[in-house]
Design an enzyme around this catalytic site. Structure first.
Site, PDB file in Angstrom:
ATOM      1  N   SER A  21       0.807  -1.226   0.000  1.00  0.00           N
ATOM      2  CA  SER A  21       0.000   0.000   0.000  1.00  0.00           C
ATOM      3  C   SER A  21       0.841   1.277   0.000  1.00  0.00           C
ATOM      4  O   SER A  21       0.537   2.208  -0.762  1.00  0.00           O
ATOM      5  CB  SER A  21      -0.971   0.005   1.184  1.00  0.00           C
ATOM      6  OG  SER A  21      -1.936  -0.993   0.989  1.00  0.00           O
ATOM      7  N   THR A  66      -5.830  -3.332   8.496  1.00  0.00           N
ATOM      8  CA  THR A  66      -5.697  -4.707   8.000  1.00  0.00           C
ATOM      9  C   THR A  66      -5.679  -5.685   9.160  1.00  0.00           C
ATOM     10  O   THR A  66      -5.888  -5.298  10.323  1.00  0.00           O
ATOM     11  CB  THR A  66      -4.474  -4.833   7.059  1.00  0.00           C
ATOM     12  OG1 THR A  66      -4.509  -6.133   6.458  1.00  0.00           O
ATOM     13  CG2 THR A  66      -3.142  -4.654   7.768  1.00  0.00           C
ATOM     14  N   LYS A  70      -9.625  -5.501  11.533  1.00  0.00           N
ATOM     15  CA  LYS A  70     -10.766  -5.072  10.717  1.00  0.00           C
ATOM     16  C   LYS A  70     -12.098  -5.104  11.478  1.00  0.00           C
ATOM     17  O   LYS A  70     -13.022  -4.378  11.130  1.00  0.00           O
ATOM     18  CB  LYS A  70     -10.868  -5.923   9.442  1.00  0.00           C
ATOM     19  CG  LYS A  70      -9.806  -5.564   8.404  1.00  0.00           C
ATOM     20  CD  LYS A  70     -10.027  -6.327   7.111  1.00  0.00           C
ATOM     21  CE  LYS A  70      -9.036  -5.892   6.056  1.00  0.00           C
ATOM     22  NZ  LYS A  70      -9.283  -6.480   4.743  1.00  0.00           N
ATOM     23  N   ASN A  91     -12.060  -1.474   6.527  1.00  0.00           N
ATOM     24  CA  ASN A  91     -10.662  -1.416   6.069  1.00  0.00           C
ATOM     25  C   ASN A  91     -10.182   0.027   5.866  1.00  0.00           C
ATOM     26  O   ASN A  91      -9.030   0.261   5.530  1.00  0.00           O
ATOM     27  CB  ASN A  91     -10.442  -2.247   4.804  1.00  0.00           C
ATOM     28  CG  ASN A  91     -10.883  -1.516   3.542  1.00  0.00           C
ATOM     29  OD1 ASN A  91     -11.751  -0.632   3.590  1.00  0.00           O
ATOM     30  ND2 ASN A  91     -10.295  -1.857   2.419  1.00  0.00           N
ATOM     31  N   ASP A 107     -13.031  -2.823   0.139  1.00  0.00           N
ATOM     32  CA  ASP A 107     -12.681  -4.117  -0.482  1.00  0.00           C
ATOM     33  C   ASP A 107     -13.753  -4.585  -1.465  1.00  0.00           C
ATOM     34  O   ASP A 107     -13.448  -5.281  -2.437  1.00  0.00           O
ATOM     35  CB  ASP A 107     -12.502  -5.203   0.595  1.00  0.00           C
ATOM     36  CG  ASP A 107     -11.124  -5.140   1.247  1.00  0.00           C
ATOM     37  OD1 ASP A 107     -10.178  -4.609   0.632  1.00  0.00           O
ATOM     38  OD2 ASP A 107     -10.997  -5.608   2.390  1.00  0.00           O
ATOM     39  N   LEU A 228      -7.847 -14.026  -5.356  1.00  0.00           N
ATOM     40  CA  LEU A 228      -7.626 -12.754  -4.650  1.00  0.00           C
ATOM     41  C   LEU A 228      -6.144 -12.510  -4.331  1.00  0.00           C
ATOM     42  O   LEU A 228      -5.742 -11.386  -4.051  1.00  0.00           O
ATOM     43  CB  LEU A 228      -8.431 -12.743  -3.342  1.00  0.00           C
ATOM     44  CG  LEU A 228      -9.763 -12.011  -3.370  1.00  0.00           C
ATOM     45  CD1 LEU A 228     -10.624 -12.389  -4.540  1.00  0.00           C
ATOM     46  CD2 LEU A 228     -10.525 -12.218  -2.069  1.00  0.00           C
TER      47      LEU A 228
HETATM   48  P1  NAP Z   1      -8.953 -15.520   6.496  1.00  0.00           P
HETATM   49  O1  NAP Z   1     -10.003 -14.715   7.168  1.00  0.00           O
HETATM   50  O2  NAP Z   1      -7.867 -16.160   7.301  1.00  0.00           O
HETATM   51  O3  NAP Z   1      -9.738 -16.685   5.676  1.00  0.00           O
HETATM   52  C1  NAP Z   1      -9.062 -17.667   4.928  1.00  0.00           C
HETATM   53  C2  NAP Z   1     -10.027 -18.778   4.523  1.00  0.00           C
HETATM   54  O4  NAP Z   1      -9.259 -19.728   3.768  1.00  0.00           O
HETATM   55  C3  NAP Z   1     -10.649 -19.558   5.691  1.00  0.00           C
HETATM   56  O5  NAP Z   1     -11.937 -20.002   5.316  1.00  0.00           O
HETATM   57  C4  NAP Z   1      -9.706 -20.755   5.835  1.00  0.00           C
HETATM   58  O6  NAP Z   1     -10.309 -21.895   6.368  1.00  0.00           O
HETATM   59  C5  NAP Z   1      -9.374 -21.029   4.375  1.00  0.00           C
HETATM   60  N1  NAP Z   1      -8.124 -21.765   4.253  1.00  0.00           N
HETATM   61  C6  NAP Z   1      -6.912 -21.436   4.774  1.00  0.00           C
HETATM   62  N2  NAP Z   1      -5.987 -22.348   4.432  1.00  0.00           N
HETATM   63  C7  NAP Z   1      -6.642 -23.298   3.694  1.00  0.00           C
HETATM   64  C8  NAP Z   1      -6.240 -24.506   3.066  1.00  0.00           C
HETATM   65  N3  NAP Z   1      -4.964 -24.938   3.123  1.00  0.00           N
HETATM   66  N4  NAP Z   1      -7.174 -25.207   2.376  1.00  0.00           N
HETATM   67  C9  NAP Z   1      -8.457 -24.795   2.331  1.00  0.00           C
HETATM   68  N5  NAP Z   1      -8.910 -23.653   2.914  1.00  0.00           N
HETATM   69  C10 NAP Z   1      -7.997 -22.917   3.583  1.00  0.00           C
HETATM   70  O7  NAP Z   1      -8.181 -14.695   5.381  1.00  0.00           O
HETATM   71  P2  NAP Z   1      -8.803 -13.500   4.475  1.00  0.00           P
HETATM   72  O8  NAP Z   1      -8.639 -12.202   5.155  1.00  0.00           O
HETATM   73  O9  NAP Z   1     -10.160 -13.947   4.055  1.00  0.00           O
HETATM   74  O10 NAP Z   1      -7.799 -13.488   3.220  1.00  0.00           O
HETATM   75  C11 NAP Z   1      -7.747 -14.579   2.342  1.00  0.00           C
HETATM   76  C12 NAP Z   1      -6.841 -14.312   1.138  1.00  0.00           C
HETATM   77  O11 NAP Z   1      -7.347 -13.235   0.374  1.00  0.00           O
HETATM   78  C13 NAP Z   1      -5.399 -13.924   1.513  1.00  0.00           C
HETATM   79  O12 NAP Z   1      -4.531 -14.601   0.639  1.00  0.00           O
HETATM   80  C14 NAP Z   1      -5.343 -12.432   1.256  1.00  0.00           C
HETATM   81  O13 NAP Z   1      -4.056 -11.984   0.875  1.00  0.00           O
HETATM   82  C15 NAP Z   1      -6.304 -12.309   0.069  1.00  0.00           C
HETATM   83  N6  NAP Z   1      -6.884 -10.959  -0.025  1.00  0.00           N
HETATM   84  C16 NAP Z   1      -6.560 -10.199  -1.118  1.00  0.00           C
HETATM   85  C17 NAP Z   1      -7.075  -8.907  -1.259  1.00  0.00           C
HETATM   86  C18 NAP Z   1      -6.717  -8.068  -2.451  1.00  0.00           C
HETATM   87  O14 NAP Z   1      -6.873  -6.824  -2.380  1.00  0.00           O
HETATM   88  N7  NAP Z   1      -6.291  -8.642  -3.555  1.00  0.00           N
HETATM   89  C19 NAP Z   1      -7.937  -8.392  -0.253  1.00  0.00           C
HETATM   90  C20 NAP Z   1      -8.266  -9.206   0.847  1.00  0.00           C
HETATM   91  C21 NAP Z   1      -7.725 -10.489   0.948  1.00  0.00           C
HETATM   92  P3  NAP Z   1     -10.176 -22.294   7.932  1.00  0.00           P
HETATM   93  O15 NAP Z   1     -11.129 -21.391   8.651  1.00  0.00           O
HETATM   94  O16 NAP Z   1     -10.543 -23.720   7.970  1.00  0.00           O
HETATM   95  O17 NAP Z   1      -8.730 -22.041   8.299  1.00  0.00           O
END
Ligand code: NAP
Length: 285
Positions: A21, A66, A70, A91, A107, A228
């Site tokens: 950012s 972040t 959040k 955010n 987002d 994402l």
């Molecule tokens: P989060 O709240 O930790 O959620 C992650 C999800 O993925 C949970 O449902 C988790 O399941 C699941 N998961 C984790 N490891 C897994 C695996 N090995 N196999 C299957 N499912 C798995 O994270 P988040 O904030 O949602 O972010 C998720 C991703 O989105 C990150 O990579 C982040 O960098 C990306 N993102 C990108 C942007 C962008 O601007 N491009 C914005 C936001 C987020 P469990 O609950 O079972 O662990």
């Protein structure tokens, strides 16, 4: 030039040292000729309240928020946008004239940005993962007027939470990744969105695809696949889907579009140059 009149914007979270950012925001700030700088503030959990309250008393104009704050910043806001309330995450914070924090979430618009011109109304989507980002994705798909969303996850509790939050807004179902119906759904769906961190660099899962390769045997070349994750770009999942003939979208444009929307919010509606932010990231990565 930074002078004694310069104000600041910041990202607050833990960790923040990996964040892109500051790179893209400072490029846009410089292009627009604003007397602002953008930096990252690492903050421990127990210090959040004192840090945020202290920033109120300084020449801070706004914050991005972040992981892991959040949800925690809801309590310090005097006003919260409907969309942030709906996805239960903030955010972006801005100080109003009374020096109170207003919270919103950019987002959702960031997620929608690369999909806007793809005519997805009445189409179906599969979302992988049921964490924080899945909430913004669901809200984005509701705004794009998709007809049905299926969330695939390994976590029953968070699936239930998402379904009860959005069940009155769209036809939505949650399936565990072991469900037998999934092959048919993969074959028929129009859009697949990965919101798990599987495939992200600097993690143990950097070289694998969500739920493993055999999970995707039914994938269809007509399906659009959106990951994402923006580092690496493309992810192993997008490379795999590209080889199957799918249109693929990485997380870079979402990252930039949510940042551009935050800067526009802090500057009361200035038009923020997406390409300038994009070029700054490309040069840096
Ligand atoms: P989060 O709240 O930790 O959620 C992650 C999800 O993925 C949970 O449902 C988790 O399941 C699941 N998961 C984790 N490891 C897994 C695996 N090995 N196999 C299957 N499912 C798995 O994270 P988040 O904030 O949602 O972010 C998720 C991703 O989105 C990150 O990579 C982040 O960098 C990306 N993102 C990108 C942007 C962008 O601007 N491009 C914005 C936001 C987020 P469990 O609950 O079972 O662990």
């Amino acid at each position: 030039m930074i002078t004694s009149k310069t104000s600041f914007l910041a990202l607050i979270g833990n960790p923040v040292s990996h964040s892109l950012s500051p790179i893209m925001q400072n490029a846009a700030i410089q292009y627009l000729g604003l007397d602002l700088i953008y930096m990252a503030i690492p903050c421990e959990n127990e210090d959040l309240e004192i840090v945020i309250n202290s920033l109120k008393k300084m020449n801070c104009k706004g914050l991005n928020v972040t992981i892991p704050f959040k949800q925690k910043v809801f309590d310090i806001c005097s006003e919260i946008s409907p969309v942030a309330k709906k996805v239960k995450a903030i955010n972006t914070l801005k100080l109003n004239d009374n020096k109170d924090w207003i919270g919103t979430n950019t987002d959702i618009d960031g997620f929608i940005y690369p999909l806007k011109n793809l005519n997805l109304a009445k189409k179906t989507a599969l979302i992988l993962g049921s964490g924080g980002a899945a909430r913004s994705v669901i809200q984005g798909l509701i705004e794009l007027k998709l007809s049905k969303i299926t969330i695939i996850s390994r976590n029953n509790n968070s699936l239930d939470g998402l379904i009860s939050n959005f069940k009155y807004d769209i036809d939505i179902e949650g399936l565990l990744n072991t469900n037998n119906e999934i092959d048919n759904l993969i074959q028929e769906t129009d859009l697949i969105i990965n919101t798990t961190p599987v495939g992200m660099s600097n993690t143990t899962n950097y070289d694998v695809i969500p739920f493993g390769q055999s999970f995707w045997s039914a994938i269809n070349s007509k399906t659009i696949v959106y990951d994402l994750i923006y580092n690496p770009s493309p992810t192993p999942f997008l490379k795999f889907c590209d080889k199957k003939g799918c249109m693929t979208i990485d997380g870079t444009n979402m990252l930039i579009a949510q940042g551009a929307q935050s800067l526009s919010f802090w500057t009361n509606g200035l038009e923020v140059p997406f390409e300038v932010m994009h070029d700054a990231l490309k040069k840096y990565l």
